[in-house]
Design a protein around this motif. Sequence first.
Motif, short mmCIF file in Angstrom:
data_model
loop_
_atom_site.label_atom_id
_atom_site.label_comp_id
_atom_site.label_asym_id
_atom_site.label_seq_id
_atom_site.Cartn_x
_atom_site.Cartn_y
_atom_site.Cartn_z
N LYS A 16 0.71 -1.32 -0.28
CA LYS A 16 -0.44 -0.09 -0.37
C LYS A 16 0.81 1.30 -0.01
O LYS A 16 0.25 1.71 -0.35
CB LYS A 16 -1.19 -0.25 1.08
CG LYS A 16 -2.26 -1.24 1.14
CD LYS A 16 -2.88 -1.32 2.21
CE LYS A 16 -1.93 -1.34 3.24
NZ LYS A 16 -1.54 -2.82 3.54
N SER A 17 2.17 1.22 0.87
CA SER A 17 2.88 1.84 0.57
C SER A 17 3.58 3.12 -0.78
O SER A 17 3.10 4.09 -0.65
CB SER A 17 3.54 2.11 2.14
OG SER A 17 4.19 1.65 2.89
N SER A 20 0.51 4.50 -2.46
CA SER A 20 0.16 5.62 -2.00
C SER A 20 1.99 6.67 -2.53
O SER A 20 0.88 7.61 -2.64
CB SER A 20 0.05 5.69 -0.31
OG SER A 20 -0.69 4.89 0.26
N ASP A 21 2.41 6.55 -2.89
CA ASP A 21 3.51 7.02 -3.25
C ASP A 21 3.52 7.85 -4.22
O ASP A 21 3.35 8.35 -4.62
CB ASP A 21 5.13 7.12 -3.22
CG ASP A 21 5.22 6.41 -0.94
OD1 ASP A 21 4.68 7.23 -0.28
OD2 ASP A 21 6.64 5.87 -1.58
N ASP A 32 -1.74 8.90 6.07
CA ASP A 32 -0.95 7.59 6.12
C ASP A 32 -1.91 7.19 7.81
O ASP A 32 -1.46 7.85 8.83
CB ASP A 32 0.61 7.76 7.08
CG ASP A 32 0.93 6.46 7.36
OD1 ASP A 32 -0.12 4.97 7.80
OD2 ASP A 32 2.42 5.71 6.61
N ASP A 34 -1.38 4.62 9.47
CA ASP A 34 -0.35 4.02 10.64
C ASP A 34 0.23 5.18 11.26
O ASP A 34 0.84 4.90 12.67
CB ASP A 34 1.02 3.12 10.07
CG ASP A 34 -0.03 1.82 9.69
OD1 ASP A 34 -0.73 0.98 10.04
OD2 ASP A 34 0.34 1.22 8.78
N GLU A 35 0.82 6.32 10.96
CA GLU A 35 1.59 7.36 11.53
C GLU A 35 -0.11 7.91 12.53
O GLU A 35 0.63 7.72 13.47
CB GLU A 35 1.51 8.13 10.73
CG GLU A 35 2.00 9.47 10.96
CD GLU A 35 3.71 9.54 11.80
OE1 GLU A 35 4.35 9.98 12.52
OE2 GLU A 35 4.34 8.46 11.53
N ASP A 112 -4.17 6.01 3.37
CA ASP A 112 -3.97 4.75 3.53
C ASP A 112 -3.98 3.85 4.76
O ASP A 112 -3.34 4.09 5.78
CB ASP A 112 -2.28 4.73 3.05
CG ASP A 112 -0.91 3.95 2.83
OD1 ASP A 112 -1.88 2.86 3.75
OD2 ASP A 112 -0.07 3.77 2.15
N GLY A 113 -4.02 2.76 5.05
CA GLY A 113 -4.30 2.16 6.17
C GLY A 113 -4.97 0.61 5.64
O GLY A 113 -6.01 0.45 5.62
#
Length: 206
Positions: A16-17, A20-21, A32, A34-35, A112-113
Amino acid sequence: MADYIFGITGPTGAGKSTVSDMFRKRGIYVADADEASRRVTEKGSQCLDEIRNAFGGGILNECGALDREKLGTIVFGDRKKLEILTRITHKYIKEYIADEIDRSGAAIAAIDGAVIIGSPVYDMCRCMVVVTADKDIRLKRIMRRDGIDGGAAVNRINSQPEDCEYIKYADYVIENNGSKIQGEQIEHICNQIKSEAKNKSKTTPL
């Protein structure tokens, strides 16, 4: 709040990261989850107090901060405990993300998750981009990313739904099995979302 918000989700290790980028490079603001989770569980937070009450003081390190490795050991082998953790954290994560997107001033934003579907964050999203990958590829990615052994990585994979459960909610699906993702697919999805956002802004009453 942004005029149009969409989700980028899928099982752990799917990539996913990376996706997302690629959206960020095309002008999409991406929050994000997670963040956000790290932020809302910082030492002294109300969220961390609730987690400690649910799982005991053993999930804290010597400084009184959350020990994510200890907590992961508890929840990633027990779906019921993971659901308890999710119920605690997601109301705080939703509030944090909503504030973050609002501060960004972005007209279009993504979240994003891994655990968007079925959470309060899902209600913020107008569509879902689901990222998938074969389990053996995900296993290697998780071990490399998190520095854990195969057994721990398998527990993380098994704690989440199968791909088909994510795909049921998908408006777009990206298979990320190779070292590169086709930029044309991301470009197409991005253009579709921008078009939908533009049409929405035209039809939204003043």
